[in-house]
Design a protein around this motif. Structure first.
Motif, short mmCIF file in Angstrom:
data_model
loop_
_atom_site.label_atom_id
_atom_site.label_comp_id
_atom_site.label_asym_id
_atom_site.label_seq_id
_atom_site.Cartn_x
_atom_site.Cartn_y
_atom_site.Cartn_z
N TRP A 414 0.85 -1.20 0.00
CA TRP A 414 0.00 0.00 0.00
C TRP A 414 0.89 1.26 0.00
O TRP A 414 1.89 1.31 0.71
N MET A 415 0.47 2.23 -0.79
CA MET A 415 1.24 3.48 -0.88
C MET A 415 0.27 4.66 -0.80
O MET A 415 -0.90 4.55 -1.19
N LYS A 416 0.85 5.79 -0.23
CA LYS A 416 0.10 7.03 -0.17
C LYS A 416 0.95 8.11 -0.87
O LYS A 416 2.08 8.37 -0.45
N ASN A 417 0.36 8.64 -1.90
CA ASN A 417 1.07 9.66 -2.68
C ASN A 417 2.43 9.14 -3.13
O ASN A 417 3.46 9.76 -2.96
N GLN A 418 2.40 7.84 -3.65
CA GLN A 418 3.57 7.15 -4.19
C GLN A 418 4.62 6.86 -3.12
O GLN A 418 5.76 6.48 -3.46
N MET A 419 4.24 6.98 -1.83
CA MET A 419 5.15 6.65 -0.74
C MET A 419 4.58 5.39 -0.05
O MET A 419 3.42 5.36 0.34
N GLU A 420 5.45 4.36 0.10
CA GLU A 420 5.01 3.10 0.69
C GLU A 420 4.62 3.31 2.14
O GLU A 420 5.33 3.98 2.89
N ILE A 421 3.50 2.73 2.52
CA ILE A 421 3.02 2.79 3.92
C ILE A 421 3.66 1.63 4.66
O ILE A 421 3.39 0.46 4.35
N ARG A 422 4.52 1.95 5.60
CA ARG A 422 5.17 0.88 6.36
C ARG A 422 4.47 0.71 7.70
O ARG A 422 3.28 1.01 7.78
N GLU A 423 5.15 0.26 8.67
CA GLU A 423 4.53 -0.06 9.96
C GLU A 423 4.09 1.23 10.63
O GLU A 423 4.85 1.88 11.35
N ASP A 424 2.88 1.61 10.36
CA ASP A 424 2.28 2.82 10.94
C ASP A 424 0.99 2.40 11.63
O ASP A 424 0.11 1.79 11.00
N PRO A 425 0.86 2.65 12.96
CA PRO A 425 -0.35 2.20 13.67
C PRO A 425 -1.63 2.84 13.14
O PRO A 425 -2.72 2.33 13.40
N LYS A 426 -1.55 3.89 12.37
CA LYS A 426 -2.77 4.51 11.83
C LYS A 426 -3.38 3.64 10.74
O LYS A 426 -4.58 3.69 10.48
N TYR A 427 -2.53 2.77 10.07
CA TYR A 427 -3.00 1.96 8.95
C TYR A 427 -2.94 0.47 9.32
O TYR A 427 -1.94 0.01 9.90
N ILE A 428 -3.98 -0.22 8.98
CA ILE A 428 -4.04 -1.68 9.18
C ILE A 428 -4.37 -2.30 7.82
O ILE A 428 -5.47 -2.10 7.27
N ALA A 429 -3.42 -3.05 7.23
CA ALA A 429 -3.60 -3.69 5.92
C ALA A 429 -3.84 -5.19 6.11
O ALA A 429 -3.14 -5.84 6.92
N MET A 430 -4.81 -5.76 5.35
CA MET A 430 -5.14 -7.19 5.44
C MET A 430 -5.48 -7.71 4.03
O MET A 430 -5.91 -6.96 3.15
N ILE A 431 -5.24 -9.04 3.83
CA ILE A 431 -5.63 -9.72 2.59
C ILE A 431 -6.18 -11.10 2.94
O ILE A 431 -5.58 -11.83 3.75
#
Length: 474
Positions: A414-431
């Protein structure tokens, strides 16, 4: 004037009979005043007379061939008797001749006399006749014969004389409904049948079996004024047959027939054979029993017995054929088989048993796994459902969804404004099952922007974008 012309034709009577045509005779009196027609009629009869004797003489010459007289009338019986009359009925004879019947002649003779007297003077065609003016108390014999142009046939005579007296009520048997069909009893059972009847004066009751008197050592008969009872203490097969009941009053009678069948269990089937053994199955064959117990065979009962337990279990019931196949046998066991015959009385007392045994062998089978053709499942990443633009409110968590497929399973970035979202507690990614989700917890206006989901595997990569707009609270 009417009396004068009368003697005129009388004087001319000699020529009138010689004149054949009847049409000219009325013309003569119509022309009485004119003598001309009478004179003209005289020459005409001269030609007529010779023709008449020729035709009359020629008629009796041909002779008819002789024919046999009709046969004897059938089923002569008394229908009704009163104080001074008797009514007889019969059926037409089998042979009536080519000319047909002229009728019947009825004759009577008093009992003890040999003189027969004809009742009717001329033949009649009805097959029913009432003889009147008889004396009460006398006995008479009656006979009827068929008459045709060739003569009278052999007469049909009543077997017994008829007593002339009033019958208040004709004999009639009231057969119960359950006795109108075959009356079935088992060997050893009691036979007890009561049959009501009516008739006045007291009728005479006669029982026979097959036209012969009953065996009183086995069959008991008890008669009353209203019914008759046939009783057998212990029925045997020999008691089966048709029993005839006759109720008579002075020549009038009513008849009924009862069919009694005494049955017993059949004998066992014959020639039971073990025909074949294969896999879990056994084939059996046999022949019907020698004695069916005086009743039709309804079917056969087939049983099997395992040598280990020794107990018999039913494999087939009411088998209608004389062969069968027993399936679902256990591998490694040894079986015996037996067959019973069954009729309306039940199963045969004994059974036919197979002389040999059937051993169910274990068959050796090699397991061969099914060959499944290999299929290339490799596939580069491909998004089947893209991201969609969203608008949310500051402080309210939101989710972004998309769907992807590919093999091997692709890695999701996942990226925001072409910047990869790393371990940030604001974001939770799942598949899960190809569904990718990104949860943004309590976003602020700073969290808005372009979000990208990127899928990567060794065969390639794919990505989808969406725009997130975070509005402040009103």
């Amino acid at each position: 004037p009417k009396e004068e012309p009368a003697p005129a034709p009388a004087a001319e009577e000699p020529p009138a009979p010689e004149h054949p045509p009847a049409a000219e005779q009325p013309t003569a009196p119509s022309d009485k005043p004119a003598p001309v027609p009478t004179a003209e009629a005289t020459p005409a009869p001269e030609e007529g007379p010779p023709a008449e004797p020729q035709t009359t003489a020629a008629e009796p010459k041909p002779e008819k061939p002789k024919e046999e007289p009709p046969s004897c009338p059938l089923s002569l019986a008394v229908e009704e008797v009163s104080e001074n009359s008797v009514t007889l009925t019969w059926k037409a004879p089998e042979q009536t001749g080519r000319s047909g019947l002229d009728g019947y002649v009825l004759e009577i003779c008093k009992d003890g006399s040999t003189e027969w007297t004809a009742v009717n003077k001329e033949p009649f065609l009805s097959t029913r006749y009432t003889i009147q003016d008889l004396s009460s108390g006398e006995k008479i014999h009656a006979r009827v014969k068929a008459v045709s142009a060739s003569g009278a046939g052999v007469p049909a005579t009543l077997e017994q004389p008829v007593l002339i007296r009033e019958i208040l009520q004709l004999p009639r048997i009231r057969m119960p409904r359950h006795l109108r069909q075959t009356y079935v009893r088992r060997v050893g059972d009691a036979v007890n049948m009561m049959i009501p009847f009516q008739g006045k004066p007291q009728p005479k009751v006669i029982w026979t079996k097959g036209g012969q008197p009953l065996d009183t050592s086995r069959v008991n008969i008890r008669n009353t004024g209203k019914d008759t009872i046939l009783y057998i203490r212990e029925a045997q097969r020999s008691d089966s047959g048709k029993y005839e009941l006759a109720v008579q009053i002075n020549g009038a009678e009513d008849k009924a027939t009862l069919d009694i069948r005494v049955i017993e269990p059949p004998s066992p089937p014959q020639n039971l054979k073990l025909v074949d053994v294969w896999g879990f199955n056994v084939a059996l064959e046999w022949t019907p029993p020698s004695d069916n117990g005086n009743s039709e065979i309804k079917g056969y009962l087939v049983q099997k017995s395992d040598k280990k337990s020794g107990k018999w279990f039913t494999a087939l019931e009411r088998c209608s054929r004389t062969s069968c196949t027993i399936s679902d046998l256990i591998i490694g066991n040894t079986y015996s088989f037996r067959v019973f015959a069954e009729n309306a009385c039940g199963l045969s007392e004994k059974a036919a048993v197979t002389s040999g045994v059937a051993h169910i062998k274990k068959t050796k089978t090699a397991y061969q796994p099914e060959k499944i053709p290999q299929r290339d499942m490799m596939e580069p990443p491909k998004f089947t459902q893209p991201l969609t633009d969203r608008t949310t409110t500051r402080g309210y968590s939101t989710h972004l969804f998309c769907c992807v497929r590919g093999f091997p399973q692709p890695k999701i970035i996942w990226m925001k404004n072409q910047m990869e979202i790393r371990e940030d507690p604001k974001y939770i990614a799942m598949i899960e099952q190809g569904v990718c989700s990104l949860e943004i917890r309590k976003p602020s206006p700073f969290d808005g922007g372009i979000y990208t989901c990127k899928a990567v595997n060794p065969l390639g990569e794919a990505s989808v974008d969406c725009k997130l707009d975070v509005k402040g609270k009103m």
